[in-house]
Motif scaffolding. Structure first.
Motif, PDB file in Angstrom:
ATOM      1  N   VAL A 183       0.835  -1.205   0.000  1.00  0.00           N
ATOM      2  CA  VAL A 183       0.000   0.000   0.000  1.00  0.00           C
ATOM      3  C   VAL A 183       0.870   1.256   0.000  1.00  0.00           C
ATOM      4  CG1 VAL A 183      -1.717   1.302   1.312  1.00  0.00           C
ATOM      5  CG2 VAL A 183      -1.996  -1.153   1.003  1.00  0.00           C
ATOM      6  N   MET A 184       1.932   1.246   0.782  1.00  0.00           N
ATOM      7  CA  MET A 184       2.827   2.402   0.796  1.00  0.00           C
ATOM      8  C   MET A 184       3.572   2.514  -0.533  1.00  0.00           C
ATOM      9  SD  MET A 184       4.214   2.411   4.715  1.00  0.00           S
ATOM     10  CE  MET A 184       5.377   3.716   4.363  1.00  0.00           C
ATOM     11  N   GLY A 185       3.839   1.381  -1.179  1.00  0.00           N
ATOM     12  CA  GLY A 185       4.460   1.397  -2.496  1.00  0.00           C
ATOM     13  C   GLY A 185       3.575   2.044  -3.550  1.00  0.00           C
ATOM     14  N   LEU A 186       2.276   2.066  -3.300  1.00  0.00           N
ATOM     15  CA  LEU A 186       1.331   2.730  -4.201  1.00  0.00           C
ATOM     16  C   LEU A 186       1.261   4.237  -3.945  1.00  0.00           C
ATOM     17  CD1 LEU A 186      -1.572   0.120  -4.129  1.00  0.00           C
ATOM     18  CD2 LEU A 186       0.089   0.508  -5.974  1.00  0.00           C
ATOM     19  N   GLY A 187       2.021   4.693  -2.960  1.00  0.00           N
ATOM     20  CA  GLY A 187       2.094   6.125  -2.703  1.00  0.00           C
ATOM     21  C   GLY A 187       1.320   6.614  -1.496  1.00  0.00           C
ATOM     22  N   LEU A 188       0.619   5.736  -0.795  1.00  0.00           N
ATOM     23  CA  LEU A 188      -0.125   6.161   0.381  1.00  0.00           C
ATOM     24  C   LEU A 188       0.840   6.329   1.555  1.00  0.00           C
ATOM     25  CD1 LEU A 188      -3.190   6.579   0.558  1.00  0.00           C
ATOM     26  CD2 LEU A 188      -3.362   4.347   1.627  1.00  0.00           C
ATOM     27  N   PRO A 189       0.781   7.440   2.269  1.00  0.00           N
ATOM     28  CA  PRO A 189       1.679   7.618   3.411  1.00  0.00           C
ATOM     29  C   PRO A 189       1.325   6.639   4.538  1.00  0.00           C
ATOM     30  CG  PRO A 189       0.122   9.432   3.300  1.00  0.00           C
ATOM     31  CD  PRO A 189      -0.096   8.596   2.074  1.00  0.00           C
ATOM     32  N   TYR A 190       2.293   6.375   5.380  1.00  0.00           N
ATOM     33  CA  TYR A 190       2.127   5.420   6.476  1.00  0.00           C
ATOM     34  C   TYR A 190       0.898   5.738   7.322  1.00  0.00           C
ATOM     35  CZ  TYR A 190       2.975   2.912  10.815  1.00  0.00           C
ATOM     36  OH  TYR A 190       2.831   2.116  11.920  1.00  0.00           O
ATOM     37  N   GLU A 191       0.687   7.003   7.632  1.00  0.00           N
ATOM     38  CA  GLU A 191      -0.420   7.411   8.498  1.00  0.00           C
ATOM     39  C   GLU A 191      -1.772   7.010   7.925  1.00  0.00           C
ATOM     40  OE1 GLU A 191       1.909   9.538   7.305  1.00  0.00           O
ATOM     41  OE2 GLU A 191       3.152   9.703   9.093  1.00  0.00           O
ATOM     42  N   ALA A 192      -1.886   6.975   6.605  1.00  0.00           N
ATOM     43  CA  ALA A 192      -3.142   6.567   5.964  1.00  0.00           C
ATOM     44  C   ALA A 192      -3.161   5.063   5.701  1.00  0.00           C
ATOM     45  CB  ALA A 192      -3.325   7.327   4.652  1.00  0.00           C
ATOM     46  N   ALA A 193      -2.010   4.489   5.394  1.00  0.00           N
ATOM     47  CA  ALA A 193      -1.934   3.062   5.066  1.00  0.00           C
ATOM     48  C   ALA A 193      -2.144   2.186   6.294  1.00  0.00           C
ATOM     49  CB  ALA A 193      -0.580   2.749   4.421  1.00  0.00           C
ATOM     50  N   MET A 194      -1.580   2.582   7.412  1.00  0.00           N
ATOM     51  CA  MET A 194      -1.606   1.750   8.610  1.00  0.00           C
ATOM     52  C   MET A 194      -3.021   1.406   9.077  1.00  0.00           C
ATOM     53  SD  MET A 194      -1.756   1.572  12.199  1.00  0.00           S
ATOM     54  CE  MET A 194      -1.491   3.178  12.858  1.00  0.00           C
ATOM     55  N   PRO A 195      -3.938   2.368   9.195  1.00  0.00           N
ATOM     56  CA  PRO A 195      -5.289   1.986   9.642  1.00  0.00           C
ATOM     57  C   PRO A 195      -6.012   1.088   8.634  1.00  0.00           C
ATOM     58  CG  PRO A 195      -5.074   4.384   9.569  1.00  0.00           C
ATOM     59  CD  PRO A 195      -3.779   3.803   9.112  1.00  0.00           C
ATOM     60  N   LEU A 196      -5.818   1.341   7.349  1.00  0.00           N
ATOM     61  CA  LEU A 196      -6.451   0.495   6.338  1.00  0.00           C
ATOM     62  C   LEU A 196      -5.950  -0.944   6.429  1.00  0.00           C
ATOM     63  CD1 LEU A 196      -6.312   2.859   3.218  1.00  0.00           C
ATOM     64  CD2 LEU A 196      -8.307   2.287   4.618  1.00  0.00           C
ATOM     65  N   VAL A 197      -4.648  -1.084   6.541  1.00  0.00           N
ATOM     66  CA  VAL A 197      -4.038  -2.407   6.632  1.00  0.00           C
ATOM     67  C   VAL A 197      -4.444  -3.081   7.949  1.00  0.00           C
ATOM     68  CG1 VAL A 197      -1.828  -3.610   6.850  1.00  0.00           C
ATOM     69  CG2 VAL A 197      -2.142  -1.883   5.077  1.00  0.00           C
ATOM     70  N   ALA A 198      -4.476  -2.335   9.026  1.00  0.00           N
ATOM     71  CA  ALA A 198      -4.846  -2.907  10.326  1.00  0.00           C
ATOM     72  C   ALA A 198      -6.263  -3.481  10.286  1.00  0.00           C
ATOM     73  CB  ALA A 198      -4.721  -1.854  11.424  1.00  0.00           C
ATOM     74  N   VAL A 199      -7.179  -2.780   9.658  1.00  0.00           N
ATOM     75  CA  VAL A 199      -8.553  -3.279   9.550  1.00  0.00           C
ATOM     76  C   VAL A 199      -8.599  -4.520   8.669  1.00  0.00           C
ATOM     77  CG1 VAL A 199     -10.855  -2.750   8.648  1.00  0.00           C
ATOM     78  CG2 VAL A 199      -9.654  -1.073  10.060  1.00  0.00           C
ATOM     79  N   ALA A 200      -7.914  -4.492   7.542  1.00  0.00           N
ATOM     80  CA  ALA A 200      -7.899  -5.655   6.638  1.00  0.00           C
ATOM     81  C   ALA A 200      -7.323  -6.880   7.342  1.00  0.00           C
ATOM     82  CB  ALA A 200      -7.104  -5.332   5.375  1.00  0.00           C
ATOM     83  N   VAL A 201      -6.238  -6.706   8.048  1.00  0.00           N
ATOM     84  CA  VAL A 201      -5.602  -7.824   8.754  1.00  0.00           C
ATOM     85  C   VAL A 201      -6.503  -8.307   9.887  1.00  0.00           C
ATOM     86  CG1 VAL A 201      -3.640  -8.485  10.201  1.00  0.00           C
ATOM     87  CG2 VAL A 201      -3.266  -7.215   8.082  1.00  0.00           C
ATOM     88  N   ALA A 202      -7.155  -7.400  10.593  1.00  0.00           N
ATOM     89  CA  ALA A 202      -8.064  -7.802  11.672  1.00  0.00           C
ATOM     90  C   ALA A 202      -9.199  -8.673  11.134  1.00  0.00           C
ATOM     91  CB  ALA A 202      -8.621  -6.574  12.392  1.00  0.00           C
ATOM     92  N   VAL A 203      -9.721  -8.328   9.967  1.00  0.00           N
ATOM     93  CA  VAL A 203     -10.789  -9.128   9.363  1.00  0.00           C
ATOM     94  C   VAL A 203     -10.278 -10.530   9.032  1.00  0.00           C
ATOM     95  CG1 VAL A 203     -12.265  -9.371   7.317  1.00  0.00           C
ATOM     96  CG2 VAL A 203     -12.103  -7.165   8.490  1.00  0.00           C
ATOM     97  N   VAL A 204      -9.104 -10.616   8.440  1.00  0.00           N
ATOM     98  CA  VAL A 204      -8.529 -11.922   8.093  1.00  0.00           C
ATOM     99  C   VAL A 204      -8.262 -12.746   9.352  1.00  0.00           C
ATOM    100  CG1 VAL A 204      -6.512 -13.069   7.074  1.00  0.00           C
ATOM    101  CG2 VAL A 204      -7.568 -11.129   5.904  1.00  0.00           C
ATOM    102  N   VAL A 205      -7.673 -12.128  10.368  1.00  0.00           N
ATOM    103  CA  VAL A 205      -7.375 -12.842  11.616  1.00  0.00           C
ATOM    104  C   VAL A 205      -8.671 -13.299  12.289  1.00  0.00           C
ATOM    105  CG1 VAL A 205      -6.453 -12.548  13.968  1.00  0.00           C
ATOM    106  CG2 VAL A 205      -5.117 -11.818  11.983  1.00  0.00           C
ATOM    107  N   TYR A 206      -9.680 -12.441  12.273  1.00  0.00           N
ATOM    108  CA  TYR A 206     -10.975 -12.823  12.851  1.00  0.00           C
ATOM    109  C   TYR A 206     -11.536 -14.059  12.141  1.00  0.00           C
ATOM    110  CZ  TYR A 206     -15.921 -12.868  13.906  1.00  0.00           C
ATOM    111  OH  TYR A 206     -17.181 -13.265  14.281  1.00  0.00           O
ATOM    112  N   LEU A 207     -11.521 -14.052  10.823  1.00  0.00           N
ATOM    113  CA  LEU A 207     -12.057 -15.179  10.063  1.00  0.00           C
ATOM    114  C   LEU A 207     -11.261 -16.454  10.318  1.00  0.00           C
ATOM    115  CD1 LEU A 207     -12.902 -13.360   6.709  1.00  0.00           C
ATOM    116  CD2 LEU A 207     -14.519 -14.190   8.451  1.00  0.00           C
TER     117      LEU A 207
END
Length: 145
Positions: free
Chosen positions: A106-130
Motif C-alpha cells: 500500500v505504501m508502495g502505491l504512494g499512500l503515506p504510512y499514516e493513511a496506510a496503517m489503519p487500512l491495513v490494520a482493519v484488513a488484517v483484523a478481518v482476516v485474523v478474525y475469520l
C-alpha cells in the motif's frame, strides 16, 4: 434515569456481537502490551528488547485468553487448548506477516504510512478474525445441530 438504562441495554446488545468482542479483546491486549512495555522498560529499567519482548508475550496471552474464553466462548469448540494455543499463535504470526506485506504494498502505491496503517490494520483484523472464527475456534460438527 431512563437514558442510562437504554445505553446499558444497547451496550449489552453490542457485546453479544462476536466481532465487537474480538475488537474489545484486541484493544485490551494492545493496551496491556503498551502498559507492560512502559512498566518493564521505564519503571523496571529492563533493556528495551527484553522489556518489549516480555510485554508482547504477556499481551499475547491476554489476547488468547480473551478470545478463547469470551469472544469465541463455546464449550463445544473443536480441539483442546493444547491444539488451539499453537494454532492461535500461528494465526497471529500470519497476521503480523500479512500486515508487513500489505503495508509495504500500500505504501508502495504512494499512500503515506499514516493513511496506510489503519487500512491495513482493519484488513488484517478481518482476516485474523475469520481464521480464528472458522479455524482456531471453530465449533465441532456435532455441536452445530
Amino acid at each position: 434515569m431512563r437514558l442510562p438504562v437504554c445505553l446499558l441495554a444497547c451496550a449489552r446488545r453490542l457485546l453479544t456481537c462476536r466481532w465487537i468482542r474480538f475488537c474489545v479483546v484486541g484493544g485490551a491486549a494492545t493496551l496491556s502490551y503498551a502498559l507492560l512495555g512502559l512498566l518493564f522498560v521505564k519503571a523496571l529499567r529492563l533493556p528495551v528488547l527484553a522489556g518489549n519482548g516480555l510485554a508482547y508475550v504477556l499481551s499475547f496471552f491476554v489476547s488468547y485468553l480473551g478470545q478463547s474464553r469470551w469472544t469465541f466462548e463455546d464449550s463445544r469448540q473443536t480441539g483442546s487448548p493444547r491444539r488451539r494455543l499453537p494454532a492461535f499463535a500461528l494465526v497471529q504470526l500470519f497476521g503480523l506477516g500479512l500486515n508487513s506485506v500489505l503495508l509495504t504494498l500500500v505504501m508502495g502505491l504512494g499512500l503515506p504510512y499514516e493513511a496506510a496503517m489503519p487500512l491495513v490494520a482493519v484488513a488484517v483484523a478481518v482476516v485474523v478474525y475469520l481464521l480464528c472464527r472458522f479455524g482456531v475456534f471453530r465449533r465441532s460438527r456435532d455441536s452445530e445441530g
